[in-house]
Design a protein around this motif. Structure first.
Motif, PDB file in Angstrom:
ATOM      1  N   TYR A  24      29.656  -7.879 -18.264  1.00  0.00           N
ATOM      2  CA  TYR A  24      29.027  -9.023 -17.599  1.00  0.00           C
ATOM      3  C   TYR A  24      27.850  -8.563 -16.734  1.00  0.00           C
ATOM      4  CZ  TYR A  24      28.541 -13.033 -14.477  1.00  0.00           C
ATOM      5  OH  TYR A  24      28.051 -14.078 -13.742  1.00  0.00           O
ATOM      6  N   TYR A  25      28.066  -7.491 -15.975  1.00  0.00           N
ATOM      7  CA  TYR A  25      26.999  -6.984 -15.128  1.00  0.00           C
ATOM      8  C   TYR A  25      25.839  -6.450 -15.967  1.00  0.00           C
ATOM      9  CZ  TYR A  25      30.655  -7.270 -11.600  1.00  0.00           C
ATOM     10  OH  TYR A  25      31.650  -7.696 -10.783  1.00  0.00           O
ATOM     11  N   ALA A  26      26.138  -5.834 -17.109  1.00  0.00           N
ATOM     12  CA  ALA A  26      25.078  -5.343 -17.991  1.00  0.00           C
ATOM     13  C   ALA A  26      24.254  -6.509 -18.538  1.00  0.00           C
ATOM     14  CB  ALA A  26      25.683  -4.524 -19.127  1.00  0.00           C
ATOM     15  N   VAL A  27      24.926  -7.603 -18.887  1.00  0.00           N
ATOM     16  CA  VAL A  27      24.211  -8.782 -19.387  1.00  0.00           C
ATOM     17  C   VAL A  27      23.339  -9.378 -18.288  1.00  0.00           C
ATOM     18  CG1 VAL A  27      24.545 -11.161 -20.187  1.00  0.00           C
ATOM     19  CG2 VAL A  27      25.859  -9.306 -21.211  1.00  0.00           C
ATOM     20  N   LEU A  28      23.864  -9.451 -17.063  1.00  0.00           N
ATOM     21  CA  LEU A  28      23.070  -9.958 -15.944  1.00  0.00           C
ATOM     22  C   LEU A  28      21.824  -9.110 -15.715  1.00  0.00           C
ATOM     23  CD1 LEU A  28      25.710 -10.941 -13.229  1.00  0.00           C
ATOM     24  CD2 LEU A  28      24.351 -12.456 -14.650  1.00  0.00           C
ATOM     25  N   LEU A  29      21.982  -7.805 -15.815  1.00  0.00           N
ATOM     26  CA  LEU A  29      20.849  -6.907 -15.630  1.00  0.00           C
ATOM     27  C   LEU A  29      19.856  -7.053 -16.780  1.00  0.00           C
ATOM     28  CD1 LEU A  29      19.636  -4.689 -13.856  1.00  0.00           C
ATOM     29  CD2 LEU A  29      20.855  -3.028 -15.248  1.00  0.00           C
ATOM     30  N   ALA A  30      20.339  -7.186 -18.012  1.00  0.00           N
ATOM     31  CA  ALA A  30      19.460  -7.310 -19.171  1.00  0.00           C
ATOM     32  C   ALA A  30      18.674  -8.615 -19.133  1.00  0.00           C
ATOM     33  CB  ALA A  30      20.268  -7.220 -20.459  1.00  0.00           C
ATOM     34  N   LEU A  31      19.295  -9.681 -18.638  1.00  0.00           N
ATOM     35  CA  LEU A  31      18.610 -10.970 -18.571  1.00  0.00           C
ATOM     36  C   LEU A  31      17.679 -11.081 -17.365  1.00  0.00           C
ATOM     37  CD1 LEU A  31      21.489 -13.389 -19.590  1.00  0.00           C
ATOM     38  CD2 LEU A  31      19.548 -12.657 -20.978  1.00  0.00           C
ATOM     39  N   GLY A  32      17.769 -10.137 -16.450  1.00  0.00           N
ATOM     40  CA  GLY A  32      16.916 -10.161 -15.277  1.00  0.00           C
ATOM     41  C   GLY A  32      17.413 -11.070 -14.172  1.00  0.00           C
ATOM     42  N   VAL A  33      18.657 -11.473 -14.234  1.00  0.00           N
ATOM     43  CA  VAL A  33      19.222 -12.348 -13.201  1.00  0.00           C
ATOM     44  C   VAL A  33      19.387 -11.587 -11.893  1.00  0.00           C
ATOM     45  CG1 VAL A  33      21.223 -13.758 -12.579  1.00  0.00           C
ATOM     46  CG2 VAL A  33      20.368 -13.758 -14.920  1.00  0.00           C
ATOM     47  N   VAL A  34      19.819 -10.340 -11.972  1.00  0.00           N
ATOM     48  CA  VAL A  34      19.984  -9.507 -10.781  1.00  0.00           C
ATOM     49  C   VAL A  34      19.017  -8.334 -10.865  1.00  0.00           C
ATOM     50  CG1 VAL A  34      22.385 -10.123 -10.366  1.00  0.00           C
ATOM     51  CG2 VAL A  34      21.858  -8.209 -11.838  1.00  0.00           C
ATOM     52  N   ASP A  35      18.689  -7.810  -9.706  1.00  0.00           N
ATOM     53  CA  ASP A  35      17.791  -6.673  -9.629  1.00  0.00           C
ATOM     54  C   ASP A  35      18.603  -5.380  -9.647  1.00  0.00           C
ATOM     55  OD1 ASP A  35      15.383  -5.423  -9.441  1.00  0.00           O
ATOM     56  OD2 ASP A  35      15.163  -5.698  -7.271  1.00  0.00           O
ATOM     57  N   THR A  36      17.958  -4.270  -9.885  1.00  0.00           N
ATOM     58  CA  THR A  36      18.666  -2.987  -9.923  1.00  0.00           C
ATOM     59  C   THR A  36      19.158  -2.566  -8.550  1.00  0.00           C
ATOM     60  OG1 THR A  36      16.546  -1.837  -9.727  1.00  0.00           O
ATOM     61  CG2 THR A  36      17.441  -2.149 -11.951  1.00  0.00           C
ATOM     62  N   GLU A  37      18.674  -3.219  -7.492  1.00  0.00           N
ATOM     63  CA  GLU A  37      19.107  -2.870  -6.138  1.00  0.00           C
ATOM     64  C   GLU A  37      20.562  -3.260  -5.884  1.00  0.00           C
ATOM     65  OE1 GLU A  37      16.357  -4.839  -3.636  1.00  0.00           O
ATOM     66  OE2 GLU A  37      14.693  -3.510  -4.143  1.00  0.00           O
TER      67      GLU A  37
END
Length: 110
Positions: free
Chosen positions: A17-30
């Motif tokens: 789930y977190y990988a999908v959020l990161l791939a979609l740009g919903v969350v930042d790498t911070e």
């Protein structure tokens, strides 16, 4: 499915789930380190639960006597009566309460 396996699957699902959020740009790498840490906690707790279960079953087989089965029929009957009395008591208070008065005013707490 054991609780340890459930926790491991939950950890893997959280990681995906977190990988999908990161791939979609919903969350930042911070903020990703916090997400990864929570997923790792789920994964490691699953492993710990499985280890504790193995140790407990070995110990149980070696030195524990089988416990007497509780009387579930009696416990269910007691629970039913207690809940019925609780419901009847609440309904009785509701019926006795005058129309314009709150429960706090009825008991003199306000």
């Amino acid at each position: 499915m054991s609780p340890g396996q459930q926790m491991t699957i939950l950890g893997l699902a959280a990681l995906c789930y977190y990988a999908v959020l990161l791939a979609l740009g919903v969350v930042d790498t911070e903020v990703m380190p916090q997400f990864v840490v929570s997923a790792v906690i789920f994964l490691s707790s699953g492993r710990m639960l499985r280890g504790m279960t193995r140790r407990r079953t070995k110990k149980k087989r070696e030195d524990e006597k089988p416990r007497k089965e509780p009387n579930w029929a009696l416990r269910a009957q007691i629970l039913n009566w207690v809940m019925a009395l609780l419901i009847l008591g609440a309904l009785g208070l509701w019926v006795m309460k005058p129309v314009g008065v709150s429960f706090l005013e009825m008991f003199g707490l306000k």
